[in-house]
Enzyme design. Structure first.
Site, PDB file in Angstrom:
ATOM      1  N   TRP A 179       0.836  -1.193   0.000  1.00 21.79           N
ATOM      2  CA  TRP A 179       0.000   0.000   0.000  1.00 21.79           C
ATOM      3  C   TRP A 179       0.878   1.252   0.000  1.00 21.79           C
ATOM      4  CZ3 TRP A 179      -0.343   4.058   3.493  1.00 21.79           C
ATOM      5  CH2 TRP A 179      -1.363   4.986   3.222  1.00 21.79           C
ATOM      6  N   ASP A 347     -15.657   8.972  -0.579  1.00 26.13           N
ATOM      7  CA  ASP A 347     -16.258   8.329   0.587  1.00 26.13           C
ATOM      8  C   ASP A 347     -16.864   9.349   1.550  1.00 26.13           C
ATOM      9  OD1 ASP A 347     -16.912   6.472   2.507  1.00 26.13           O
ATOM     10  OD2 ASP A 347     -14.878   5.715   2.788  1.00 26.13           O
ATOM     11  N   ARG A 426     -10.603  -3.103   7.960  1.00 24.87           N
ATOM     12  CA  ARG A 426     -10.472  -1.656   8.090  1.00 24.87           C
ATOM     13  C   ARG A 426     -11.518  -1.082   9.048  1.00 24.87           C
ATOM     14  NH1 ARG A 426     -11.890   2.790   3.530  1.00 24.87           N
ATOM     15  NH2 ARG A 426     -10.546   4.486   4.232  1.00 24.87           N
ATOM     16  N   TRP A 463     -14.996   2.688  -7.924  1.00 25.30           N
ATOM     17  CA  TRP A 463     -15.338   1.420  -7.271  1.00 25.30           C
ATOM     18  C   TRP A 463     -14.135   0.993  -6.432  1.00 25.30           C
ATOM     19  CZ3 TRP A 463     -19.185  -2.479  -9.365  1.00 25.30           C
ATOM     20  CH2 TRP A 463     -19.116  -3.715  -8.710  1.00 25.30           C
ATOM     21  N   ASP A 464     -14.299   0.999  -5.122  1.00 25.19           N
ATOM     22  CA  ASP A 464     -13.186   0.709  -4.215  1.00 25.19           C
ATOM     23  C   ASP A 464     -13.327  -0.689  -3.621  1.00 25.19           C
ATOM     24  OD1 ASP A 464     -10.849   1.228  -2.825  1.00 25.19           O
ATOM     25  OD2 ASP A 464     -11.543   3.157  -2.060  1.00 25.19           O
ATOM     26  N   ALA A 465     -12.230  -1.199  -3.072  1.00 27.91           N
ATOM     27  CA  ALA A 465     -12.222  -2.497  -2.374  1.00 27.91           C
ATOM     28  C   ALA A 465     -11.064  -2.466  -1.388  1.00 27.91           C
ATOM     29  CB  ALA A 465     -12.066  -3.643  -3.367  1.00 27.91           C
ATOM     30  N   ASN A 466     -11.374  -2.262  -0.118  1.00 29.20           N
ATOM     31  CA  ASN A 466     -10.341  -1.962   0.878  1.00 29.20           C
ATOM     32  C   ASN A 466     -10.038  -3.086   1.857  1.00 29.20           C
ATOM     33  OD1 ASN A 466      -9.475   0.840   0.374  1.00 29.20           O
ATOM     34  ND2 ASN A 466     -11.631   1.326   0.692  1.00 29.20           N
ATOM     35  N   ASP A 534      -2.754   5.113  -3.544  1.00 29.00           N
ATOM     36  CA  ASP A 534      -3.237   6.139  -2.629  1.00 29.00           C
ATOM     37  C   ASP A 534      -2.154   7.167  -2.331  1.00 29.00           C
ATOM     38  OD1 ASP A 534      -5.790   5.154  -2.405  1.00 29.00           O
ATOM     39  OD2 ASP A 534      -5.446   4.088  -0.528  1.00 29.00           O
TER      40      ASP A 534
END
Length: 734
Positions: A179, A347, A426, A463-466, A534
């Site tokens: 990350w 977000d 998270r 479209w996120d995926a955390n 990020d």
């Protein structure tokens, strides 16, 4: 047996062998050939992969190439690595595949060749498939596995493809990271032993390693010279790339789904299709291989790959979760005034019973938080229209929080191991929805469908995926099929994406996954771009975007101008440098404009206007990487050249700052030697123009000598700093 009969028998055997070897299959693109030996009743063998062969060479290729099994199976040659390993219902763990037939079919811009194989004893079948693009130098390979045995057969290993690479001074280039540090380039020689590149995240697969590699066949990798094979596994889930070097003459490269904890029980007549392994070959170095991948991606593997992308402002680093109607309206006004075309609200906009104030709640409850947005999405769309721009929105539809109405209503929808407490992600509450479950697929599709049905003017979705899969367990799959979980998750994910694209073909969708977690060609057919990282720090982005460009075109790489000090590294980099780095990808902004000075806004407004001029060249042109930041020479440089070679954009970024340093002069590449190019500097901040501003040079001169780039900018004393960068626009003089 008498001598005559013995002689006839021997002659017959030789003729049989000759006819078996003579049945060659050539899979070709405009500049490459992959050659197989596929005799009916014999073994499928790989003979050659490289520059396109002439008919004469093709006829004689078998005399010089011994040929390895093209899709090695386990059991009768057990000491070496294999592509396919199974366990039959009777416990037998061997395979012995022979060629049944070969079929070829033209499909649009591609020719598909299928070699049908069958086990000599069991009713077990494998189709080894190749798709050769006729408008791009890429061959995709995959397999289709089935059987007609009475009971299920367990697939223990199921690679998409295999390629033997002749030993020599072969080097591997691959990407790794984590990350905020994605796309880190490593280059190393291949040595005896096993090299494994793999991912086990479950949801996102390109943070720690990438499912793409390049092999430089004749020594240390060079950008624009040398023979290179590129390989990219087109899969969104867990993968494994293996390179075995033992005691023969080849490096053995295998790529496919990671079989760890994923043994697959294949039922009678069920078809198991592996993901594509894309291969390319170039004798123009690493950049040549990249150009092949980029061209193929824009035409065939990226949503809207030939449509230039809009310039956007994303709200995340500007306000984080502090979403409100007035603030969004102000940011829209600001990006519009600077010439931007799209605003994306990130977000923090949703949640009713559990309003989204931080990352610990509300995922799954995709309703507008009216306390933040009293006029709702309708009001935001109205504001966007007022400012003459488009509007986009952030979602994370594959996830939920345990603090959410969705989880309260459907705790059985999340991935969870039986008899175990949930491991949470998270915010201490995040969980992953079980996309193996058709009801969950309907829900995830519905997140997009409900938004687009209610607000059809939404232009863009982030479209996120955390979260990774941290709980191995599907509450939907049967107990004896829990090893199918990873595979079924991504089958479900693909089904959802297919449904969305079928209904909303024109929608722009970004693949974000804790930053660059979904930079892969399994995802991109359904997405227009991905968030590289990020980390928006411009200096680190030079390195990350350099590595990422090995496999992905600029049109897919979201690159944003952000604040100083940077929110991730806290490094203070001047705005000019931040702009010049962001302009080498899909330009956007990740900043709070109201905190910018008028001078900074003016610089961004000018940059956006100039980017619109070069956008077709950057997003649709051919990349030539010139000087790598990883070479530690104090500077990095690359350029994009229009296909017609009438325009080009040259980038130069200083990466180290020392007194009395000596930087190499960078030669350009990809230009037409006979054409004259006029030079214009973009984003100029110097008090005086470059000496060669407006002057013209031949492509031959620029490729042989380059241009002398000043080490520093000539600006007022109080504006001086250690960073310098240049963007030069070259346009043919007609």
């Amino acid at each position: 047996m008498n001598f005559k009969k013995r002689t006839n028998s021997l002659l017959g055997a030789l003729l049989l062998v000759s006819s078996l070897w003579a049945q060659n299959v050539c899979v070709s693109t405009p500049k490459t050939s992959l050659v197989l030996s596929a005799p009916e009743g014999g073994t499928l063998r790989h003979l050659y992969y490289g520059n396109r062969l002439s008919e004469a060479d093709l006829q004689n290729i078998a005399t010089t190439e011994a040929g390895d099994t093209a899709y090695p199976e386990y059991g009768l040659n057990a000491p070496v690595e294999t592509a396919l390993a199974v366990k039959h219902a009777d416990g037998n763990m061997t395979l012995q595949l022979e060629v049944l037939n070969v079929t070829t079919e033209k499909e649009g811009d591609a020719v598909t060749t299928v070699v049908a194989l069958k086990d000599k004893v069991y009713p077990f079948f494998v189709n080894v498939c190749y798709r050769a693009w006729q408008d791009a130098d890429v061959i995709e390979s995959w397999t289709e596995i089935s059987h007609q045995e009475k009971k299920p057969v367990v697939l223990n290993q199921f690679a998409s493809g295999y390629l033997p690479i002749r030993r020599g001074d072969v080097w591997l280039s691959h990407l790794s990271g984590s990350w905020a540090n994605e796309g880190f380039l490593t280059q190393e020689p291949l040595t005896p032993g096993m090299k494994v590149v793999k991912n086990k995240d479950g949801v996102r697969n390109s943070h720690t390693d990438h499912a793409e590699v390049m092999f430089s066949l004749d020594g240390r990798p060079q950008e624009n010279t040398g023979n290179v094979i590129g390989a990219a596994l087109c899969y969104s889930g867990n993968y494994k790339l293996r390179i075995e070097t033992h005691d023969d003459e080849y490096h053995h490269f295998f790529a496919g789904i990671n079989e760890e904890n994923s043994a697959y029980s294949l039922k009678k007549d069920e078809l198991f299709r592996t993901p594509e392994l894309a291969l390319t070959y170039s004798n123009e170095g690493l950049s040549g291989s990249s150009r092949n991948f980029h061209h193929w991606a824009r035409l065939h593997k990226l949503a809207h790959g030939t449509t230039p992308r809009k310039i956007l402002l994303n709200s995340w680093e500007g306000v984080y979760f502090d979403i409100n109607q007035q603030g969004m309206d102000q940011m829209m006004a600001d990006i519009s005034s600077m010439g931007g075309e799209l605003f994306v609200m990130d977000d923090g906009w949703f949640g009713d019973k559990y309003p989204r104030k931080n990352d610990s709640s509300s995922l799954g409850d995709w309703v507008v938080d009216r306390s933040k947005l009293p006029n709702g999405v309708e009001g935001l769309l109205s504001d966007a229209k007022k400012h003459g721009i488009k509007f986009g929105i952030w979602i994370e539809p594959e996830m939920a929080n345990t603090t959410s109405e969705l989880y309260e209503q459907h705790p059985d929808w999340v991935l969870k191991a039986s008899e175990r407490d949930l491991v949470l992600g998270r915010g201490g509450t995040q969980v992953v929805l079980d996309l193996a479950n058709p009801a969950v697929q309907d829900f995830v599709f519905g997140v997009v469908d409900n938004l687009m049905t209610s607000y059809p003017d939404i232009d863009y979705i982030k479209w996120d995926a955390n979260m990774a899969v941290m709980n191995h367990g599907s509450q939907y799959l049967a107990k004896d099929n829990q090893s199918h979980m990873y595979i079924e998750y991504h089958r479900g994910f693909e089904k959802v994406c297919q449904r969305i694209r079928a209904k909303y073909p024109d929608l722009t969708i970004q693949a974000c996954a804790s930053g660059g977690g979904r930079a892969n060609y399994g995802v991109l057919p359904y997405f227009d771009e991905f968030w590289v990282s990020d980390n928006t720090d411009a200096l680190q982005r030079v390195y990350m975007q350099w590595g990422t460009s090995y496999f992905f075109p600029a049109i897919a790489m979201a690159s944003h101008i952000s604040a100083a000090p940077n929110h991730q590294t806290f490094r203070t980099i001047p705005l000019k440098y931040r702009i010049d780095v962001a302009m080498s990808g899909r330009l956007g902004m990740e900043i709070q404009p109201k905190n910018m000075t008028e001078e900074e806004k003016a610089l961004c407004k000018n940059a956006i206007a100039e980017y619109k001029t070069i956008r077709p060249v950057v997003q649709l042109g051919d990349i030539y990487r010139l000087l790598s930041p990883y070479d530690k020479q104090g500077v990095a440089s690359l350029m994009y050249v229009a296909p017609e070679k009438d325009k080009a954009v040259f980038y130069w970024w200083k990466t180290e700052h020392f007194c009395n340093q000596h930087l190499p002069r960078v030669k350009m590449a990809g230009l037409c030697a006979d054409k004259q190019y006029r030079v214009h500097e973009l984003n100029r901040i110097d008090n005086v123009p470059l000496n060669y501003e407006g002057k013209s040079f031949s492509g031959a001169y620029l490729m042989a000598n380059g241009l002398e780039i000043p080490y520093n900018h000539k600006v007022d004393y109080h504006k001086q700093n250690g960073y310098s960068s240049r963007v030069l626009y070259l346009e043919e003089v007609k």
